[in-house]
Write a protein that holds these residues in place. Structure first.
Motif, PDB file in Angstrom:
ATOM      1  N   PRO A  35      81.268  41.272 -43.739  1.00 17.71           N
ATOM      2  CA  PRO A  35      80.590  40.099 -44.310  1.00 17.71           C
ATOM      3  C   PRO A  35      81.493  39.308 -45.256  1.00 17.71           C
ATOM      4  CG  PRO A  35      79.159  42.026 -44.442  1.00 17.71           C
ATOM      5  CD  PRO A  35      80.502  42.511 -43.986  1.00 17.71           C
TER       6      PRO A  35
ATOM      7  N   THR B 162      80.065  51.942 -41.026  1.00 18.73           N
ATOM      8  CA  THR B 162      79.108  51.393 -41.995  1.00 18.73           C
ATOM      9  C   THR B 162      79.850  50.576 -43.041  1.00 18.73           C
ATOM     10  OG1 THR B 162      77.885  53.451 -41.711  1.00 18.73           O
ATOM     11  CG2 THR B 162      77.188  52.049 -43.510  1.00 18.73           C
TER      12      THR B 162
ATOM     13  N   VAL C 194      73.225  54.716 -45.698  1.00 19.54           N
ATOM     14  CA  VAL C 194      73.845  56.049 -45.629  1.00 19.54           C
ATOM     15  C   VAL C 194      72.783  57.148 -45.592  1.00 19.54           C
ATOM     16  CG1 VAL C 194      75.381  57.660 -46.826  1.00 19.54           C
ATOM     17  CG2 VAL C 194      75.898  55.214 -46.837  1.00 19.54           C
TER      18      VAL C 194
ATOM     19  N   GLU D 190      87.082  51.510 -51.351  1.00 13.16           N
ATOM     20  CA  GLU D 190      86.910  52.708 -52.149  1.00 13.16           C
ATOM     21  C   GLU D 190      85.463  52.868 -52.622  1.00 13.16           C
ATOM     22  OE1 GLU D 190      89.510  53.043 -55.665  1.00 13.16           O
ATOM     23  OE2 GLU D 190      90.774  54.075 -54.207  1.00 13.16           O
ATOM     24  N   SER D 191      84.889  51.748 -53.076  1.00 18.60           N
ATOM     25  CA  SER D 191      83.498  51.788 -53.539  1.00 18.60           C
ATOM     26  C   SER D 191      82.575  52.239 -52.422  1.00 18.60           C
ATOM     27  CB  SER D 191      83.040  50.402 -53.977  1.00 18.60           C
ATOM     28  OG  SER D 191      83.545  50.118 -55.209  1.00 18.60           O
ATOM     29  N   GLY D 192      82.783  51.666 -51.241  1.00 17.69           N
ATOM     30  CA  GLY D 192      81.942  52.028 -50.107  1.00 17.69           C
ATOM     31  C   GLY D 192      82.087  53.499 -49.752  1.00 17.69           C
ATOM     32  N   ARG D 193      83.357  53.956 -49.717  1.00 18.97           N
ATOM     33  CA  ARG D 193      83.593  55.371 -49.387  1.00 18.97           C
ATOM     34  C   ARG D 193      82.969  56.275 -50.437  1.00 18.97           C
ATOM     35  NH1 ARG D 193      89.562  55.468 -49.453  1.00 18.97           N
ATOM     36  NH2 ARG D 193      89.450  57.708 -49.152  1.00 18.97           N
ATOM     37  N   ALA D 194      83.085  55.869 -51.699  1.00 15.74           N
ATOM     38  CA  ALA D 194      82.539  56.690 -52.778  1.00 15.74           C
ATOM     39  C   ALA D 194      81.017  56.814 -52.671  1.00 15.74           C
ATOM     40  CB  ALA D 194      82.919  56.098 -54.125  1.00 15.74           C
ATOM     41  N   LEU D 195      80.394  55.817 -52.015  1.00 12.53           N
ATOM     42  CA  LEU D 195      78.937  55.878 -51.847  1.00 12.53           C
ATOM     43  C   LEU D 195      78.553  56.636 -50.581  1.00 12.53           C
ATOM     44  CD1 LEU D 195      78.150  52.236 -52.966  1.00 12.53           C
ATOM     45  CD2 LEU D 195      77.230  54.291 -54.060  1.00 12.53           C
ATOM     46  N   GLY D 196      79.523  57.234 -49.929  1.00 13.32           N
ATOM     47  CA  GLY D 196      79.241  58.063 -48.753  1.00 13.32           C
ATOM     48  C   GLY D 196      79.296  57.305 -47.444  1.00 13.32           C
ATOM     49  N   MET D 197      79.764  56.032 -47.493  1.00 14.75           N
ATOM     50  CA  MET D 197      79.802  55.256 -46.242  1.00 14.75           C
ATOM     51  C   MET D 197      80.938  55.738 -45.367  1.00 14.75           C
ATOM     52  SD  MET D 197      79.100  51.368 -47.454  1.00 14.75           S
ATOM     53  CE  MET D 197      77.689  50.974 -48.484  1.00 14.75           C
ATOM     54  N   ARG D 198      80.647  55.837 -44.063  1.00 14.23           N
ATOM     55  CA  ARG D 198      81.716  56.166 -43.124  1.00 14.23           C
ATOM     56  C   ARG D 198      82.279  54.862 -42.591  1.00 14.23           C
ATOM     57  NH1 ARG D 198      79.574  60.261 -39.084  1.00 14.23           N
ATOM     58  NH2 ARG D 198      81.751  60.258 -38.451  1.00 14.23           N
TER      59      ARG D 198
ATOM     60  N   VAL E 204      78.849  46.776 -43.478  1.00 12.22           N
ATOM     61  CA  VAL E 204      78.074  46.405 -44.652  1.00 12.22           C
ATOM     62  C   VAL E 204      78.942  45.747 -45.733  1.00 12.22           C
ATOM     63  CG1 VAL E 204      76.592  47.332 -46.491  1.00 12.22           C
ATOM     64  CG2 VAL E 204      76.465  48.285 -44.188  1.00 12.22           C
ATOM     65  N   VAL E 205      80.138  46.270 -45.913  1.00  9.79           N
ATOM     66  CA  VAL E 205      80.951  45.835 -47.057  1.00  9.79           C
ATOM     67  C   VAL E 205      82.063  44.858 -46.646  1.00  9.79           C
ATOM     68  CG1 VAL E 205      82.462  46.611 -48.928  1.00  9.79           C
ATOM     69  CG2 VAL E 205      80.480  47.992 -48.268  1.00  9.79           C
TER      70      VAL E 205
ATOM     71  N   ARG F 110      89.746  48.250 -53.508  1.00 12.77           N
ATOM     72  CA  ARG F 110      88.659  48.792 -54.329  1.00 12.77           C
ATOM     73  C   ARG F 110      87.310  48.667 -53.652  1.00 12.77           C
ATOM     74  NH1 ARG F 110      90.797  45.942 -59.809  1.00 12.77           N
ATOM     75  NH2 ARG F 110      92.334  47.522 -60.351  1.00 12.77           N
ATOM     76  N   GLN F 111      87.165  47.640 -52.818  1.00 15.97           N
ATOM     77  CA  GLN F 111      85.909  47.486 -52.091  1.00 15.97           C
ATOM     78  C   GLN F 111      85.735  48.621 -51.082  1.00 15.97           C
ATOM     79  OE1 GLN F 111      83.400  44.819 -52.173  1.00 15.97           O
ATOM     80  NE2 GLN F 111      84.277  44.836 -54.208  1.00 15.97           N
TER      81      GLN F 111
ATOM     82  N   HIS G 299      79.480  39.950 -52.228  1.00 14.91           N
ATOM     83  CA  HIS G 299      78.655  39.144 -51.322  1.00 14.91           C
ATOM     84  C   HIS G 299      77.187  39.554 -51.349  1.00 14.91           C
ATOM     85  CE1 HIS G 299      79.804  42.792 -49.316  1.00 14.91           C
ATOM     86  NE2 HIS G 299      78.974  42.568 -48.324  1.00 14.91           N
TER      87      HIS G 299
ATOM     88  N   ALA H  60      82.327  62.620 -46.161  1.00 18.96           N
ATOM     89  CA  ALA H  60      81.455  61.481 -46.489  1.00 18.96           C
ATOM     90  C   ALA H  60      80.098  61.982 -46.970  1.00 18.96           C
ATOM     91  CB  ALA H  60      81.299  60.570 -45.281  1.00 18.96           C
TER      92      ALA H  60
ATOM     93  N   ARG I 262      80.344  63.186 -50.450  1.00 21.77           N
ATOM     94  CA  ARG I 262      80.477  62.109 -51.443  1.00 21.77           C
ATOM     95  C   ARG I 262      79.121  61.553 -51.859  1.00 21.77           C
ATOM     96  NH1 ARG I 262      85.015  59.634 -48.307  1.00 21.77           N
ATOM     97  NH2 ARG I 262      86.925  60.436 -49.225  1.00 21.77           N
TER      98      ARG I 262
END
Lengths: 272, 217
Positions: free
Chosen positions: B138, B130, A132, B119-127, B134-135, B116-117, A118, A100, A103
């Motif tokens: 909600p 989070t 992050v 994936e987007s979060g993971r690609a931004l470094g979210m564990r 966050v994603v 894909r949602q 959202h 992570a 990334r």
């Protein structure tokens, strides 16, 4: 001063991306067959090739969105996904936490934008820097507004993604990826889902980014973009890199028959 | 004789006292199920024994009547030497059954968020946490409010079954008044109207929450 920091791989330090022998299969289908690719700092590499040639999978292996069975990937000398044990020489999967963290240094923009529906445009951009990286909200917002100005969407920060055109959503996605201050940007057919009229605005943002010195790997069918912006063009087919070289030689005097065929078919299709 | 205003005037304070118990049970059940159901749904979304456990739980509680579960909890705990009050047993049974339903509602919501949602979060470094906070959640919550509101209404009506284990909720009070007065119609009409006002509050609350949490999608 040495270029390599302690703990880094003994790769050539000028390389921002290094992939060695990356292999990936989906069941019986070998999608990548030992692909090696190096991208020097600040360069733009454009990956072209027919559908199913492994381009997207290659890109997704770089930031471990796709796991791979063999090979290693390093960004700025730091291995991602797998590290090689110096004593045994065996490759070991890194912890999720480390993956992570890695990334964070790699920005990726997808064909289907994938904005968070959202959240407003501004919230989309600041979410990851705040959650992050721990950047303060005012700082994240300032940077987000700079990026929105860069992609020409300053007036859209309060809008929700569904109210934007595809081209606008894609530019927000670019700004969102850039907000993490990545070392390298990956673009996966980012104009393929757009109306032809909206392609130009997204490509313009990418051209600007390349001019600013961002290291980029771009999977695209936009040959004019490849011709104008790429430092190097890579042609993939059947999970291997068939040919690579500077765009001027790739497009005018390709060495392999396969590339010649591909370009001819492509030119025939788009000739008006 | 039905529609006797004097009788209803005498009946109302007793029913409202019972309604207090009904409201307490409903609020506690809804609050606990919102959290418990989410935990079960998240467990169900994992791979391995935790998911099997969650799936088995959902199957069992959804496919047996609430009244049976209530009796089993009430008498079972008594046999096991853990006698809880009727109120607590009722609460436990209501949470057990409705937790299964709420978990299924959340499961639907979780499945509605595209890969894909994530994936987007993971690609931004979210564990994982989070990413969910966050994603994913909600989006899930905004989508599950209408079915959750239905479940809330169903919970309020379900509380009437605690009368069977001698909890003095509105229904039990009503039964006592019917037995002593034989004025069935007035008692149950008044009780029905009280339930209707309680469920209406939940409906309006849900509509308000839906508007607040709605996003353009």
């Amino acid at each position: 001063m040495p270029d390599t920091e302690p703990g880094r791989m003994a790769t050539m330090p000028r390389l921002m991306l290094e992939m060695r022998g990356v292999a990936k299969r989906f069941g019986a289908n070998e999608v990548l067959r030992g692909v090696s690719l190096s991208v020097p700092r600040g360069q733009t590499v454009v990956v072209i090739g027919p559908s199913g040639s492994g381009k997207t999978t290659l890109l997704r292996c770089i930031n471990m969105l796709e796991d791979y069975e063999a090979g290693i990937v390093a960004v700025d000398g730091v291995p991602i996904g797998y590290a090689v044990d110096e004593k045994s020489g065996r490759r070991q999967r890194m912890a999720e936490r480390a993956i992570a963290a890695a990334r964070e240094t790699i920005g990726i923009v997808f064909q289907s934008y994938n904005l968070f529906p959202h959240m407003s445009v501004l919230s989309n951009i600041i979410a990851a820097p705040i959650r992050v990286k721990g950047v303060s909200r005012p700082q994240a917002e300032t940077r987000a507004r700079e990026l929105l100005a860069m992609v020409g969407l300053s007036d859209k920060e309060k809008e929700y993604p569904a109210r934007l055109s595809g081209g606008q959503q894609q530019r927000v996605a670019i700004a969102r990826a850039l907000a993490m201050e990545p070392k390298i940007m990956l673009f996966d057919e980012v104009t393929s889902a757009l109306d032809p009229e909206l392609v130009g605005e997204v490509l313009a943002a990418m051209r600007q980014l390349a001019r600013d010195g961002m290291t980029m790997v771009v999977v695209t069918h936009e040959m004019s973009f490849a011709r104008d912006v790429a430092d190097r063009v890579v042609f993939m087919d059947g999970g291997v890199i068939v040919e690579e070289g500077p765009p001027e030689t790739m497009f005018s005097t390709p060495k392999t028959e396969r590339v010649r065929q591909f370009l001819k078919r492509h030119n025939d299709r788009y000739r008006i | 004789m039905p529609f006797d205003p004097n009788f209803i005037r005498r009946l109302l304070p007793a029913l409202l006292e019972g309604a207090e118990i009904t409201i307490e049970l409903s609020v506690l059940t809804i609050a606990i199920c919102l959290v418990w159901g989410l935990l079960v749904a998240l467990a169900n979304a994992t791979r391995g024994p935790l998911a099997w456990l969650a799936a088995a739980y959902i199957q069992i509680v959804r496919n047996t009547p609430l009244l049976i579960q209530m009796y089993l909890v009430y008498f079972g705990l008594g046999f096991a030497g853990l006698p809880l009050s009727g109120f607590m047993c009722g609460l436990l049974a209501l949470c057990l059954q409705n937790g299964g339903y709420v978990a299924e509602i959340y499961r639907g919501g979780l499945q509605s968020v595209s890969a894909r949602q994530y994936e987007s979060g993971r690609a931004l470094g979210m564990r994982r946490w989070t990413l969910y906070r966050v994603v994913v959640l909600p989006q899930v919550i905004a989508r599950v409010i209408p079915p959750l509101a239905n479940q809330g209404i169903s919970i309020i009506k379900d509380t009437s079954q605690v009368a069977a284990i001698a909890v003095m909720d509105i229904m039990k009070v009503a039964q006592i008044w019917v037995e002593s007065s034989a004025n069935t119609y007035d008692v149950f009409l008044t009780v029905g109207l009280i339930y209707l006002s309680l469920t209406t509050i939940v409906s309006f609350g849900a509509r308000f929450a839906e508007r607040r949490l709605a996003f353009v999608a």
